[in-house]
Write an enzyme that holds these catalytic residues in place. Structure first.
Site, mmCIF file in Angstrom:
data_model
loop_
_atom_site.group_PDB
_atom_site.id
_atom_site.type_symbol
_atom_site.label_atom_id
_atom_site.label_comp_id
_atom_site.label_asym_id
_atom_site.label_seq_id
_atom_site.Cartn_x
_atom_site.Cartn_y
_atom_site.Cartn_z
ATOM 1 N N HIS A 61 0.821 -1.223 0.000
ATOM 2 C CA HIS A 61 0.000 0.000 0.000
ATOM 3 C C HIS A 61 0.855 1.274 0.000
ATOM 4 C CE1 HIS A 61 -2.899 3.051 1.089
ATOM 5 N NE2 HIS A 61 -2.349 3.188 2.279
ATOM 6 N N HIS A 86 3.774 6.882 5.428
ATOM 7 C CA HIS A 86 2.590 7.629 5.866
ATOM 8 C C HIS A 86 1.750 6.911 6.929
ATOM 9 C CE1 HIS A 86 0.236 5.300 2.870
ATOM 10 N NE2 HIS A 86 -0.804 5.583 3.636
ATOM 11 N N GLU A 90 0.860 5.959 12.772
ATOM 12 C CA GLU A 90 -0.485 5.604 13.169
ATOM 13 C C GLU A 90 -0.625 4.119 13.492
ATOM 14 O OE1 GLU A 90 -3.778 7.228 11.283
ATOM 15 O OE2 GLU A 90 -4.795 6.224 12.934
ATOM 16 N N ASP A 91 -0.002 3.269 12.695
ATOM 17 C CA ASP A 91 -0.294 1.833 12.803
ATOM 18 C C ASP A 91 0.807 0.977 13.424
ATOM 19 O OD1 ASP A 91 -2.649 2.400 11.582
ATOM 20 O OD2 ASP A 91 -1.998 1.826 9.582
ATOM 21 N N ASP A 152 -3.088 8.587 -1.102
ATOM 22 C CA ASP A 152 -3.498 7.521 -0.182
ATOM 23 C C ASP A 152 -4.965 7.162 -0.435
ATOM 24 O OD1 ASP A 152 -3.504 5.809 2.053
ATOM 25 O OD2 ASP A 152 -4.044 7.443 3.418
ATOM 26 N N ASP A 272 -22.567 15.783 -25.294
ATOM 27 C CA ASP A 272 -21.109 15.900 -25.200
ATOM 28 C C ASP A 272 -20.506 14.722 -24.441
ATOM 29 O OD1 ASP A 272 -22.407 16.757 -22.996
ATOM 30 O OD2 ASP A 272 -21.123 18.492 -22.615
#
Ligand code: MN
Length: 737
Positions: A61, A86, A90-91, A152, A272
């Site tokens: 990921h 990223h 947090e994890d 993300d 269109d």
């Protein structure tokens, strides 16, 4: 898993990583590659025991997010490192300090921003709005936080298949609510369309599949059509030695579906379905002339629709978009949109922000980019101290969605304003003092009121007067954050000065009955008028909305403490005796609002009656008389079981006292809905709100509001007004507990 499978999985990850490096290579300097490698290793180690719901190793990921940053947004090393890391704070066990130690302050700040904004969109709470505001705060810090976050989100949307259905719906509604507009605002058109398409895929799977099928089926005839359409143009451009490429691209699934639903037409009627794009290879100094030359060629062959000429070459959009659009009539009788732009413009249109900066560096003379102007405006909004988080989200969404208009000063200077801007917005755009003193305007030399809605091309001259002062009606027709901020600040000042006058009056009145303005007496007064803040109380007195004579009446409750036996009644006989004793008249009815000083009574918290409601009094054993609504859920029981304790009760006029009531509002959500609701309540009807909570789910807006009203009539007026708001389906009263 077999050993072979584990081996294959490892190989896959290495392949993914190498691909990332390959794409990043052109941007890399010095030992960038080494730092990226360290970030990859750190992330892989930290996530080593984690898997995505799909079963893949988690590291795939962050790698994919980094890939999007490089390939689709055009970001560099700092963003790649941030994308790789990223999710670690947090994890996993890693802390922000670890990141800073290994990768420095810049990366640490971005990761910190990304960590803080995770779980931002937990719906149904005002916390969500507050978090969102925090997220946008980081925008002024480093816009890369938002860009990595978008990458993300894009990857999560691309892999949403493996999520359970209720999560799919939640995640895709968040995406359409904020992320897609955010991508649009940052000029990331490709990502924006993909997010929208994915939203549709999960929220309207059947419609999505149908539309995709129809686009596929119509592919061959469409390509034939495009070939025929462009052939004469191609020949002519070649003859003139112009370097170009032509594409005939179908529009996004979402935009086609959107047209079908909003205009209630079938797929076949969407004229269109695709746009012809002519991309020119030209040096910067020849861009504008080149685009218009091609325009001239196209319109030599096909008749243009004069209403649909869009020139974003001379005046780019705020997000940096540049292009020349025209819609022409084809030989088969259908309208076709033709977009003319250069390679540089095309890259900016696809990749937005990042591409913009790449070109900007070489162009020193270019004025402040539209994006910077926008970020500055966002900062202005954030700077508004009194703005509630919900207000902010509304303002912000507004600023994301709005198309722009271009207007001119009397001297011909160009100003960009959001669509829907009024003459007053323009005045504030010129200067806050000009705004505050604005009494009207001349638009194209004709006199117009300050709420006049401006249109592109208008030339505006503002008229001012020194006697003018902002009032809260103004809030209903300004849309720029600058105007909103200044007007609210000014109103707050006005309120403060009225409150100062009010305070003087209160002190004087209390003095007349030999009382001090201490906190105890102030509490009694707030209680009596059912107000929450001293400022509100002083303000109402200052404005003459509370009769000063009423203030003196608290003398009685000060002198006679509540629990005195003669005040409390425990049966009907003692009630009637008391009334006769004090008023000299024989009556069996309680006059709510007047008899306060004679007997103790209070409004029942189970149904919170307000004046105008049909009510009755119920003599309780210890707490005096309680006023209930006839429709109170407890009424049947009280009336049937304890009939002997029931006293007739009637409201007397007392318009300045406020009562708590609750309203539920349901409807279809749209931009500015929240603003319209709160505006009607607080500025148009000047009602104080105690609490507001709003939930929005898949475009349905569900709110409950607790507010202070004078009586049922007042509540009815309010309900009617709210029902008239566009999109509101239902307004109903509920019991506040
Ligand atoms: Mn993530």
């Amino acid at each position: 898993m077999t050993e072979f499978e584990i081996e294959q999985e490892k190989k896959g990850i290495i392949r993914q990583y190498r691909k990332l490096l390959r794409h990043a290579k052109p941007f890399l300097k010095d030992d960038d590659a080494k730092v990226i490698k360290r970030a990859f290793n750190m992330s892989q180690e930290a996530h080593k025991n984690m898997r995505r719901i799909s079963g893949e190793p988690y590291i795939s990921h962050p790698l994919a997010v980094a890939q999007i940053c490089v390939e689709e947004i055009g970001l560099g090393t700092t963003s790649i490192i941030s994308a790789l890391l990223h999710d670690v704070v947090e994890d996993t066990e890693l802390e922000i300090e670890d990141i800073e130690r290994h990768f420095g302050k810049k990366v640490a700040r971005i990761i910190d921003g990304l960590t803080k904004i995770s779980g931002v969109f937990d719906y149904g709470t005002s916390q969500q709005a507050e978090n969102f505001r925090k997220m946008i705060l980081t925008l002024s810090d480093d816009v890369r936080v938002i860009l990595v976050k978008l990458a993300d989100r894009l990857h999560n949307m691309r892999t949403l298949d493996s999520m359970p259905e209720h999560k799919q719906i939640r995640v895709s509604s968040e995406t359409i609510y904020l992320y897609a507009p955010l991508a649009h605002r940052l000029g990331l058109y490709a990502i924006k369309s993909e997010l929208e398409d994915l939203y549709l895929k999960y929220s309207e799977p059947v419609k999505y599949d149908e539309t995709v099928d129809k686009i596929n089926v119509s592919k061959a005839p469409r390509e034939r059509f495009v070939r025929n359409f462009i052939s004469p143009i191609q020949k002519e451009l070649n003859k003139r030695n112009i370097k170009f490429t032509i594409k005939g691209r179908p529009k996004s699934i979402y935009s086609i579906w959107n047209k079908m639903t909003s205009q209630e037409i079938s797929f076949e009627k969407v004229y269109d379905l695709f746009a012809i794009r002519i991309i020119l290879d030209l040096p910067p100094e020849m861009e504008k002339a080149g685009c218009w030359q091609v325009y001239s060629v196209v319109t030599d062959y096909y008749q243009p629709n004069p209403d649909r000429l869009r020139d974003w070459v001379s005046t780019p959009k705020s997000n940096g978009y540049e292009s020349l659009h025209t819609t022409v009539m084809s030989k088969t009788g259908t309208w076709v949109e033709v977009q003319i732009r250069t390679k540089r413009m095309d890259e900016i249109a696809e990749k937005g922000y990042a591409a913009h900066w790449k070109y900007k560096e070489s162009d020193q003379s270019s004025p402040e980019s539209g994006l910077e102007v926008w970020i500055r405006k966002v900062r202005e909004m954030l700077g508004r101290e009194d703005a509630t988080a919900i207000e902010f989200v509304d303002d912000f969404k507004h600023s994301l969605f709005n198309e722009e208009i271009f207007v001119f000063t009397p001297k011909g200077e160009l100003k960009k304003l959001p669509g829907g801007a009024s003459a007053l917005d323009f005045a504030f755009e010129i200067h806050s003092e000009v705004g505050a003193r604005c009494i009207g305007a001349k638009v194209n030399l004709k006199l117009v009121p300050i709420n006049y809605k401006l249109k592109t091309g208008d030339q505006v001259e503002i008229l001012t007067s020194n006697k003018q002062k902002p009032n809260d009606g103004w809030l209903s027709f300004v849309v720029t954050s600058k105007a909103l901020t200044r007007i609210k600040d000014e109103l707050k000042e006005q309120k403060k000065s009225a409150a100062a006058d009010g305070k003087e009056i209160v002190m004087r009145k209390l003095k007349q009955v030999k009382l001090d303005l201490n906190s105890e007496n102030l509490d009694k007064l707030l209680d009596r008028f059912n107000l929450k803040s001293a400022l509100d109380f002083y303000f109402l007195v200052g404005k003459g909305k509370i009769d000063p004579k009423e203030i003196k009446k608290i003398k009685i409750s000060v002198d006679t403490p509540r629990k005195l036996p003669q005040q409390s009644v425990s049966d009907i006989e003692s009630f009637q005796r008391k009334i006769k004793e004090v008023t000299g008249e024989k009556r069996d009815q309680l006059l709510i609002g007047e008899d306060m000083d004679i007997v103790q009574y209070s409004l029942a918290p189970c149904c919170n009656p307000i004046p105008g409601d049909d009510v009755f009094g119920f003599v309780s054993t210890h707490e005096g008389i309680k006023i209930h609504r006839i429709s109170c859920p407890n009424a049947t029981e009280l009336l049937s079981k304890h009939g002997h304790r029931v006293v007739k009760a009637k409201w007397t006029s007392q318009s300045e006292v406020s009562f708590l009531a609750g309203l539920k509002i349901r409807g279809t959500d749209r931009v500015g809905m929240m603003n319209d609701v709160t505006r009607i309540i607080s500025s148009e009807l000047k009602v104080n709100m105690r609490s507001v909570s709003i939930e929005s789910d898949n475009g349905i807006f569900d709110g409950s509001i607790q507010l202070y009203v004078h009586d049922t009539k007042h509540l009815d007026v309010l309900t009617k007004k709210l029902e008239n708001i566009e999109g509101v389906e239902e307004v109903a009263r509920f019991d506040v507990h």
